[in-house]
Scaffold this active site. Sequence first.
Site, PDB file in Angstrom:
ATOM      1  N   SER A   6       0.932  -1.135  -0.013  1.00  0.00           N
ATOM      2  CA  SER A   6      -0.119   0.064  -0.007  1.00  0.00           C
ATOM      3  C   SER A   6       0.870   1.367   0.028  1.00  0.00           C
ATOM      4  O   SER A   6       1.493   1.614   1.082  1.00  0.00           O
ATOM      5  CB  SER A   6      -0.904   0.141   1.105  1.00  0.00           C
ATOM      6  OG  SER A   6      -1.651   1.277   1.351  1.00  0.00           O
ATOM      7  N   ASP A  31      -4.786   3.630  -2.035  1.00  0.00           N
ATOM      8  CA  ASP A  31      -5.937   3.990  -1.093  1.00  0.00           C
ATOM      9  C   ASP A  31      -6.217   5.368  -1.474  1.00  0.00           C
ATOM     10  O   ASP A  31      -5.446   6.075  -1.339  1.00  0.00           O
ATOM     11  CB  ASP A  31      -5.612   3.619   0.374  1.00  0.00           C
ATOM     12  CG  ASP A  31      -5.534   2.320   0.768  1.00  0.00           C
ATOM     13  OD1 ASP A  31      -6.310   1.738   0.660  1.00  0.00           O
ATOM     14  OD2 ASP A  31      -4.447   2.006   1.614  1.00  0.00           O
ATOM     15  N   ASP A 168      -6.898  -6.715   4.461  1.00  0.00           N
ATOM     16  CA  ASP A 168      -6.267  -5.522   4.537  1.00  0.00           C
ATOM     17  C   ASP A 168      -6.438  -4.802   5.797  1.00  0.00           C
ATOM     18  O   ASP A 168      -7.592  -4.647   6.201  1.00  0.00           O
ATOM     19  CB  ASP A 168      -6.797  -4.725   3.526  1.00  0.00           C
ATOM     20  CG  ASP A 168      -6.159  -2.989   3.356  1.00  0.00           C
ATOM     21  OD1 ASP A 168      -5.283  -2.950   3.965  1.00  0.00           O
ATOM     22  OD2 ASP A 168      -6.948  -2.098   2.534  1.00  0.00           O
TER      23      ASP A 168
END
Length: 209
Positions: A6, A31, A168
């Site tokens: 991420s 994100d 996640d």
Amino acid sequence: MKVYPSIASANPLNISGELEKIRGHPHVHVDIEDGHFLPNITFGQKTVRQLVQQTDFEFDLHLLTDQPYLFLQTLSGCHFSHICFHGEASAYPLREINLIKKMGAKAGIAVNFKTQVRGFRPFFPSLDYILIMTAEPDEAGENFCPAMIEKIQEARAILPKNIEIWADGGIQAENIRSLSETGVTAVVMGRAVWNSADPLQSLKEYEKL
């Protein structure tokens, strides 16, 4: 087990340099947090568009936003391998799912701790994956929550076999084996990657677990 690093957990002042550290790894997780659905703010649509268009990674997109349909509209034309949005933020999930598929990506729904996967049963025929959050903004470090293992097991029992489960949130190396045993096929890892001395080597090791 695929591992998606991420980029939101990387150094925000040197995104290009951080991506260079994992050159050779195919996947990157992005994100978008809007400060409303989540208290944090990560990237705007312009930044995400530049990331996708000017680098050669395979990006997946996770919308942690209110009004996910509007964010999808502004990112039309960008290529993502996978896109998920939060079921809690959508009044009509098929609208987002169908737009994601028009964008050429696989479609997923993400769910927080309090949300039951079974509530999205009407959408199973249209979904490619479910992303289950294993940490939440809790003012206590956003660590992996072991109770989510049972939730993942319950989800795997009711989901059609063709729908993948992703996990996640706060995932560390010691969590990967137990997640794999529940049927999770992909994990998103942030701090465990970017806080390591060699992010690329860490990714290789995580994918072998």
